[in-house]
Design a protein around this motif. Structure first.
Motif, PDB file in Angstrom:
ATOM      1  N   GLY A   1      -8.602  16.825   7.075  1.00 26.95           N
ATOM      2  CA  GLY A   1      -9.483  18.132   7.415  1.00 26.95           C
ATOM      3  C   GLY A   1      -9.377  19.120   6.469  1.00 26.95           C
ATOM      4  O   GLY A   1      -9.339  20.189   6.926  1.00 26.95           O
ATOM      5  N   SER A   2      -9.180  18.952   4.999  1.00 24.47           N
ATOM      6  CA  SER A   2      -8.789  19.908   4.295  1.00 24.47           C
ATOM      7  C   SER A   2     -10.314  20.874   4.250  1.00 24.47           C
ATOM      8  O   SER A   2     -10.082  22.030   3.560  1.00 24.47           O
ATOM      9  N   GLY A   3     -11.332  20.354   4.315  1.00 21.91           N
ATOM     10  CA  GLY A   3     -12.625  21.330   4.170  1.00 21.91           C
ATOM     11  C   GLY A   3     -13.282  21.163   2.987  1.00 21.91           C
ATOM     12  O   GLY A   3     -12.945  20.579   1.963  1.00 21.91           O
ATOM     13  N   GLU A   4     -14.391  21.854   2.947  1.00 25.75           N
ATOM     14  CA  GLU A   4     -15.329  21.767   1.949  1.00 25.75           C
ATOM     15  C   GLU A   4     -14.756  22.428   0.704  1.00 25.75           C
ATOM     16  O   GLU A   4     -15.092  21.812  -0.548  1.00 25.75           O
ATOM     17  N   ALA A   5     -13.798  23.275   0.575  1.00 24.26           N
ATOM     18  CA  ALA A   5     -13.491  23.793  -0.556  1.00 24.26           C
ATOM     19  C   ALA A   5     -12.671  22.849  -1.497  1.00 24.26           C
ATOM     20  O   ALA A   5     -12.055  23.043  -2.445  1.00 24.26           O
ATOM     21  N   TYR A   6     -12.004  21.688  -0.826  1.00 23.73           N
ATOM     22  CA  TYR A   6     -11.182  20.666  -1.506  1.00 23.73           C
ATOM     23  C   TYR A   6     -12.109  19.343  -1.837  1.00 23.73           C
ATOM     24  O   TYR A   6     -11.479  18.424  -2.196  1.00 23.73           O
ATOM     25  N   SER A   7     -13.334  19.627  -1.563  1.00 20.07           N
ATOM     26  CA  SER A   7     -14.052  18.243  -1.668  1.00 20.07           C
ATOM     27  C   SER A   7     -14.188  17.614  -3.054  1.00 20.07           C
ATOM     28  O   SER A   7     -14.042  16.533  -3.307  1.00 20.07           O
ATOM     29  N   SER A   8     -14.248  18.429  -4.038  1.00 23.41           N
ATOM     30  CA  SER A   8     -14.099  18.205  -5.314  1.00 23.41           C
ATOM     31  C   SER A   8     -13.005  17.585  -6.040  1.00 23.41           C
ATOM     32  O   SER A   8     -12.800  16.467  -6.655  1.00 23.41           O
ATOM     33  N   LEU A   9     -11.709  17.898  -5.259  1.00 23.05           N
ATOM     34  CA  LEU A   9     -10.480  17.417  -5.595  1.00 23.05           C
ATOM     35  C   LEU A   9     -10.458  15.911  -4.891  1.00 23.05           C
ATOM     36  O   LEU A   9     -10.021  14.853  -5.752  1.00 23.05           O
ATOM     37  N   PHE A  10     -10.957  15.750  -3.868  1.00 21.51           N
ATOM     38  CA  PHE A  10     -10.869  14.529  -3.197  1.00 21.51           C
ATOM     39  C   PHE A  10     -11.849  13.729  -3.742  1.00 21.51           C
ATOM     40  O   PHE A  10     -11.817  12.539  -3.933  1.00 21.51           O
ATOM     41  N   GLU A  11     -13.021  14.031  -4.426  1.00 17.76           N
ATOM     42  CA  GLU A  11     -13.880  13.303  -5.254  1.00 17.76           C
ATOM     43  C   GLU A  11     -13.043  12.656  -6.276  1.00 17.76           C
ATOM     44  O   GLU A  11     -13.085  11.527  -6.713  1.00 17.76           O
ATOM     45  N   LYS A  12     -12.398  13.361  -7.003  1.00 16.68           N
ATOM     46  CA  LYS A  12     -11.593  12.957  -8.261  1.00 16.68           C
ATOM     47  C   LYS A  12     -10.481  11.816  -7.504  1.00 16.68           C
ATOM     48  O   LYS A  12     -10.376  10.811  -8.202  1.00 16.68           O
ATOM     49  N   ALA A  13      -9.789  11.925  -6.640  1.00 15.40           N
ATOM     50  CA  ALA A  13      -8.764  11.425  -5.988  1.00 15.40           C
ATOM     51  C   ALA A  13      -9.723   9.895  -5.702  1.00 15.40           C
ATOM     52  O   ALA A  13      -8.924   8.675  -6.122  1.00 15.40           O
ATOM     53  N   GLU A  14     -10.686  10.069  -5.009  1.00 14.89           N
ATOM     54  CA  GLU A  14     -11.392   8.781  -4.724  1.00 14.89           C
ATOM     55  C   GLU A  14     -11.584   7.946  -5.850  1.00 14.89           C
ATOM     56  O   GLU A  14     -11.384   6.628  -5.612  1.00 14.89           O
ATOM     57  N   SER A  15     -12.076   8.471  -6.925  1.00  8.92           N
ATOM     58  CA  SER A  15     -12.572   7.879  -8.149  1.00  8.92           C
ATOM     59  C   SER A  15     -11.310   7.036  -8.884  1.00  8.92           C
ATOM     60  O   SER A  15     -11.160   5.837  -9.342  1.00  8.92           O
ATOM     61  N   ILE A  16     -10.033   7.672  -8.485  1.00 11.34           N
ATOM     62  CA  ILE A  16      -8.867   7.206  -9.400  1.00 11.34           C
ATOM     63  C   ILE A  16      -8.375   6.146  -8.254  1.00 11.34           C
ATOM     64  O   ILE A  16      -7.926   4.979  -8.931  1.00 11.34           O
ATOM     65  N   VAL A  17      -8.344   6.134  -7.054  1.00 13.15           N
ATOM     66  CA  VAL A  17      -7.801   5.053  -6.059  1.00 13.15           C
ATOM     67  C   VAL A  17      -8.555   3.811  -6.051  1.00 13.15           C
ATOM     68  O   VAL A  17      -8.026   2.672  -5.736  1.00 13.15           O
TER      69      VAL A  17
ATOM     70  N   PRO B   1       0.771  -1.101   0.019  1.00 11.74           N
ATOM     71  CA  PRO B   1      -0.079  -0.039  -0.039  1.00 11.74           C
ATOM     72  C   PRO B   1       0.869   1.351  -0.136  1.00 11.74           C
ATOM     73  O   PRO B   1       1.993   1.329   0.671  1.00 11.74           O
ATOM     74  N   VAL B   2       0.553   2.316  -0.719  1.00  8.37           N
ATOM     75  CA  VAL B   2       0.954   3.542  -0.659  1.00  8.37           C
ATOM     76  C   VAL B   2       0.043   4.785   0.187  1.00  8.37           C
ATOM     77  O   VAL B   2      -1.218   4.564  -0.129  1.00  8.37           O
ATOM     78  N   ILE B   3       0.535   5.269   0.864  1.00  4.75           N
ATOM     79  CA  ILE B   3      -0.024   6.169   1.806  1.00  4.75           C
ATOM     80  C   ILE B   3       0.120   7.591   1.334  1.00  4.75           C
ATOM     81  O   ILE B   3       1.239   7.894   1.456  1.00  4.75           O
ATOM     82  N   ILE B   4      -0.925   8.226   1.292  1.00  2.00           N
ATOM     83  CA  ILE B   4      -0.734   9.879   0.734  1.00  2.00           C
ATOM     84  C   ILE B   4      -1.572  10.622   1.938  1.00  2.00           C
ATOM     85  O   ILE B   4      -2.647  10.729   1.698  1.00  2.00           O
ATOM     86  N   PRO B   5      -1.090  11.016   2.915  1.00  4.47           N
ATOM     87  CA  PRO B   5      -1.562  12.009   3.687  1.00  4.47           C
ATOM     88  C   PRO B   5      -1.669  13.311   3.188  1.00  4.47           C
ATOM     89  O   PRO B   5      -0.728  14.057   2.642  1.00  4.47           O
ATOM     90  N   ALA B   6      -2.987  14.115   3.107  1.00  3.02           N
ATOM     91  CA  ALA B   6      -3.061  15.216   2.340  1.00  3.02           C
ATOM     92  C   ALA B   6      -3.989  16.167   2.975  1.00  3.02           C
ATOM     93  O   ALA B   6      -4.822  15.816   3.688  1.00  3.02           O
ATOM     94  N   TYR B   7      -3.435  17.512   3.071  1.00  5.05           N
ATOM     95  CA  TYR B   7      -4.147  18.414   3.743  1.00  5.05           C
ATOM     96  C   TYR B   7      -4.072  19.778   2.792  1.00  5.05           C
ATOM     97  O   TYR B   7      -3.014  20.270   2.326  1.00  5.05           O
ATOM     98  N   GLU B   8      -5.118  20.152   2.056  1.00  3.47           N
ATOM     99  CA  GLU B   8      -5.170  21.326   1.350  1.00  3.47           C
ATOM    100  C   GLU B   8      -4.448  21.035  -0.120  1.00  3.47           C
ATOM    101  O   GLU B   8      -3.560  22.054  -0.524  1.00  3.47           O
TER     102      GLU B   8
END
Length: 85
Positions: free
Chosen positions: A39-55, A6-13
């Motif tokens: 805890g990046s917040g709502e402003a980053y939700s679309s980015l994390f949605e993209k990330a989730e679909s990829i992983v 597994p590769v772990i990527i901790p991400a904040y903003e």
């Protein structure tokens, strides 16, 4: 036989570079990838949605902290997830 590491990527903003990294890992058949939104917040939700679909394509997962708890806590969250699964 592919060894599963597994590769772990901790991400904040994060920015779009994280998406590029995730695509690169996917294209190289590296993973599964565990992304921890620290805890990046709502402003980053679309980015994390993209990330989730990829992983998710390769059995990875997006884990989320409601508030920023720091890189150490993000790593511990990912380690706990790995041990449980």
């Amino acid at each position: 036989m592919r060894e599963i590491v597994p590769v772990i990527i901790p991400a904040y903003e994060p920015d779009e570079n994280m998406i590029s990294l995730l695509r690169s890992l996917r294209d190289q058949n590296i993973g599964p990838v565990i992304v921890v939104d620290d805890g990046s917040g709502e402003a980053y939700s679309s980015l994390f949605e993209k990330a989730e679909s990829i992983v998710r394509e390769d059995g990875g997962v997006l884990l989320t902290h409601e508030v920023n708890r720091g890189k150490g806590a993000a790593l511990k969250t990912a380690f706990s997830y790995i041990l449980e699964k």
